[in-house]
Enzyme design. Structure first.
Site, PDB file in Angstrom:
ATOM      1  N   SER A   1     -11.046  11.047 -35.897  1.00 37.21           N
ATOM      2  CA  SER A   1     -11.971  11.035 -37.024  1.00 37.21           C
ATOM      3  C   SER A   1     -12.010  12.427 -37.660  1.00 37.21           C
ATOM      4  CB  SER A   1     -13.349  10.612 -36.520  1.00 37.21           C
ATOM      5  OG  SER A   1     -14.299  10.678 -37.543  1.00 37.21           O
ATOM      6  N   GLU A   2     -12.103  12.485 -38.988  1.00 37.35           N
ATOM      7  CA  GLU A   2     -12.035  13.754 -39.727  1.00 37.35           C
ATOM      8  C   GLU A   2     -12.991  14.814 -39.205  1.00 37.35           C
ATOM      9  OE1 GLU A   2     -11.702  10.702 -40.973  1.00 37.35           O
ATOM     10  OE2 GLU A   2     -11.560  10.772 -43.167  1.00 37.35           O
ATOM     11  N   ASN A   3     -14.154  14.370 -38.716  1.00 42.87           N
ATOM     12  CA  ASN A   3     -15.148  15.332 -38.258  1.00 42.87           C
ATOM     13  C   ASN A   3     -14.866  15.855 -36.854  1.00 42.87           C
ATOM     14  OD1 ASN A   3     -15.699  12.763 -37.301  1.00 42.87           O
ATOM     15  ND2 ASN A   3     -17.894  13.098 -37.172  1.00 42.87           N
TER      16      ASN A   3
ATOM     17  N   ALA B   1     -16.011   9.135 -38.954  1.00 43.44           N
ATOM     18  CA  ALA B   1     -15.979   9.564 -40.356  1.00 43.44           C
ATOM     19  C   ALA B   1     -16.774   8.633 -41.259  1.00 43.44           C
ATOM     20  CB  ALA B   1     -14.533   9.673 -40.837  1.00 43.44           C
TER      21      ALA B   1
ATOM     22  N   SER C   1      -9.577  19.844 -36.853  1.00 45.77           N
ATOM     23  CA  SER C   1      -9.372  18.416 -37.066  1.00 45.77           C
ATOM     24  C   SER C   1      -8.371  18.174 -38.202  1.00 45.77           C
ATOM     25  CB  SER C   1     -10.709  17.751 -37.387  1.00 45.77           C
ATOM     26  OG  SER C   1     -10.532  16.377 -37.608  1.00 45.77           O
TER      27      SER C   1
END
Lengths: 244, 209, 244, 209
Positions: free
Chosen positions: D46-48, D69, D88
């Site tokens: 996930s992007e975070n 995300a 990330s």
């Protein structure tokens, strides 16, 4: 998610299949974090025409531990990329030096912070960046600079790696790594920059999930092979440098 | 009488201000870590990602996984933190070092200095010197005023390949403390009994009071 | 090294002295890691003509927590720099949107990874870098690109910050921070990019040395002010978003 | 009969190979997290900065400091790791995502797609879409074949501002699974009972078998 272990049996298995001509990054700074056992295995494995990236070529201190200088002496190295291609004292003669002076090995000298950042950039999909480091020096001669915010900065390119040799303190079977104290140094960056990451690990390798996700230094998706370092004398461990 | 090396370290350290982040180079500058700072809060940073290290470990008490940039087995003070090499140099290039103290072969009146390559050598030893020199708020140098054969190390322009252009703030030698001014070195302090004439005789460019 | 505490008494003391015209980065991604209490204090403090940097301007979800949209509504914001200047659904209308559409607030939309990297670059003394992100899109129109290794890449500049608002899980008096789970997100990068870093902290603030140096996420030398978040209702804590 | 959304998710997920690192976008792609993979080892990113997340937490069991995300309170699987946003996206731009699955407004036969800005809007919502689209090894799209008013979303060239040029690998809609070929979409699979003619009638560019 079925989870398969990344643990391999021994150091020879860990370095199996590394082809001639590979670019190999070797972690460590002074004694901490150097993957001595993987370097020793690469001496046995025998891959040739290697490009070796590390902070130094090694061999300035006693006792001598497996280093790039030994790979040079073993006829395995075409080029080194380091922040030191001579010792820190003018009187030091590194094992690597005569080979370099005779032109048998190439060397690219890179400021230490630029070396770290070029490795990170390779891992981060940043093909190039600007830095104030080395502007106005011999290293910047003939190279591209530009003015940004009134300051002259130098263009530096990412430094991608085929294989990274890493030494870690702890690992789980998913490849998540932790480093202890200044053992961390270049190791996480080389893991980012490399296509194949091989880690020698000091503590017994833990089941996946045994390291709290908040405490992981290098995420396991970057790591392909793990090998536990046996106790000495079979495994190589840091020792105190002799005074000089 | 010229300063001893510990006296040079002590004199330079007197310039450090409360709250500074300090990076100490290989060799002579490591002597500064032994200087007591009293009420001044000084934090030592090392290129290999050690922030807040303390004195060298007592014999037998060394942590072999912990060294400073000189490879010494140091200790950690309360509040220390460890980061990787890229984050460590992010602090350096990001301008977080209030001062870097380095050894040098030559220091020039124009603020250049040289400490990575000796005459005729094919290789060199840069380490973190170029990153620190380019981005620290202040660059202090510690060096002997002359080479063993008596050649001045303080000069108008460097003869060796430089480490950075125009960045030197202060230079301490056994004779005194000096600041480059462009065409000369200005005396900031002299070792006890050392005269301006002695400094001038040992220096390859003008020395001003 | 004498060690002085960085702890301040309350949120108002934490945001004291932030001048008009400041560039303020606000951590967080969705609910975790948003410094709600510092944003609320800035609403009271009243600094104007701010440039606000965050992933979003907020306000797309219920319950609404302190966000950039409220600073906009309070007349404090000149410009926002975000990866979302509209909601994730076409039907979302953010509180910020009417101000933006009327031209009362400027906005710069930046891809999320580029935003993160520009913040890191500012903290790392890298004035600019190249990235493949956004090449060929409206965002790259009229901007500098070049070919590196056969790929077109876009020049992006560092994004320096005056003040960073951070939410952390743990801190010691030296300012060392730890984040829990996805609370980490942009927070460490904003701390790198900023001249003044203010952290609201969930757990009681620990004495210096209570966090193992290997476990620090943001080193204390980057952090100037710490404030403990009181329990609710006095302090603001993450709550579950309402389904929609 | 056209596929339901869970069937679209299931069909697309059948393309995932053992060992893949997968990033799931906001909206429809989150349904893929519910698909069972049997022996295939799939890791969600996930992007975070969440690597190795699992299903959405059961009601009452949510960890409010952990979202994917899409802002869902997910769980972590054994072997998970957390990194910050720059690390990330280093994984994303560094080419570590074997596939990114995103929703989209439009998909074009030339491999372009659009998912960040609607017609006439002043603002947009990019999030991590441009980074993922530019650097993932494969870009899969999940979308309805037509808008609510019946306008085709699969077309020769996008009409909306694009997210990335020429990157789309596969597109799943309720009618089938398609691969852009430059000037057309090639059918890789059709929902049960859906005919090629139906697909062609719903698509604004050529569709090939």
């Amino acid at each position: 998610m079925a989870r398969r272990s990344k643990v391999v049996a021994d150091f020879d298995a860990a370095v199996a299949g590394i082809p001639d001509g590979s670019t190999i990054a070797i972690g460590g700074f002074a004694m901490p974090g150097v993957p001595f056992n993987l370097v020793a295995a690469l001496l046995r494995q025998g891959a040739k025409r290697l490009t070796c990236i590390a902070n130094t070529t090694g061999g300035a201190h006693k006792p001598r531990m497996p280093d790039i200088g030994m790979l040079v002496e073993n006829g395995q190295v075409a080029k080194v990329i380091c922040s030191f291609t001579a010792g820190t004292r003018a009187s030091d003669v590194l094992p690597f030096t005569p080979y370099y002076e005779r032109g048998e090995v190439e060397a690219e000298i890179v400021p230490q912070g630029t070396l770290a950042e070029r490795l990170r950039a390779a891992g981060a999909g940043i093909p190039a960046f600007y830095t104030p480091t080395a502007v106005g020096t011999e290293l910047a001669e003939g190279r591209e600079t530009r003015m940004i915010n009134g300051r002259e900065v130098l263009l530096e390119y990412a430094l991608p790696v085929d294989v990274a040799f890493i030494r870690a303190y702890q690992a789980d079977e998913a490849g998540n790594l932790r480093f202890r104290r200044s053992q961390r140094n270049f190791n996480p960056l080389m893991a980012m920059a490399a296509k194949l990451v091989i880690a020698e690990v000091e503590e017994p390798i833990l089941p996946a999930g045994a390291i709290d996700p908040d405490d992981v230094h290098t995420p396991g998706i970057l790591v392909q092979r793990l090998v536990k370092i046996p106790p000495p004398p079979e495994g190589l461990w840091p020792v105190k440098r002799e005074a000089r | 009488m010229p300063w001893s090396r510990p006296q040079m370290a002590e004199r330079l350290a007197r310039e450090f201000q409360d709250g500074w982040i300090v990076n100490l180079g290989v060799g002579m500058p490591t002597l500064i870590a032994d200087v007591p700072f009293g009420d001044r809060e000084i934090t030592y940073h090392s290129e290999n990602g050690v922030i807040g290290y303390g004195p060298v470990a007592a014999p037998g008490q060394e942590d072999l996984q912990l060294v400073n940039a000189s490879g010494q087995n140091v200790t950690l003070l309360p509040g220390a933190a460890i980061v990787h090499h890229a984050d460590s140099f992010a602090l350096i290039r990001g301008g977080r070092m209030d001062v870097t103290v380095m050894g040098a072969y030559e220091a020039a009146a124009n603020g250049d200095f040289a400490n990575w390559k000796v005459k005729g050598a094919k290789g060199g030893g840069i380490g973190g010197a170029m990153d620190l020199a380019a981005s620290a708020k202040r660059v202090y140098l510690m060096l002997e005023h002359r080479t063993r054969d008596g050649t001045p190390r303080l000069m108008a322009r460097c003869s060796l390949p430089i480490t950075a252009r125009g960045v030197v703030t202060l230079v301490v030698t056994e004779l005194g403390l000096f600041a480059p001014t462009g065409e000369a070195f200005a005396v900031r302090d002299l070792a006890p009994g050392v005269t301006l004439d002695e400094v001038r005789a040992a220096t390859a460019c003008p020395v001003t009071e």
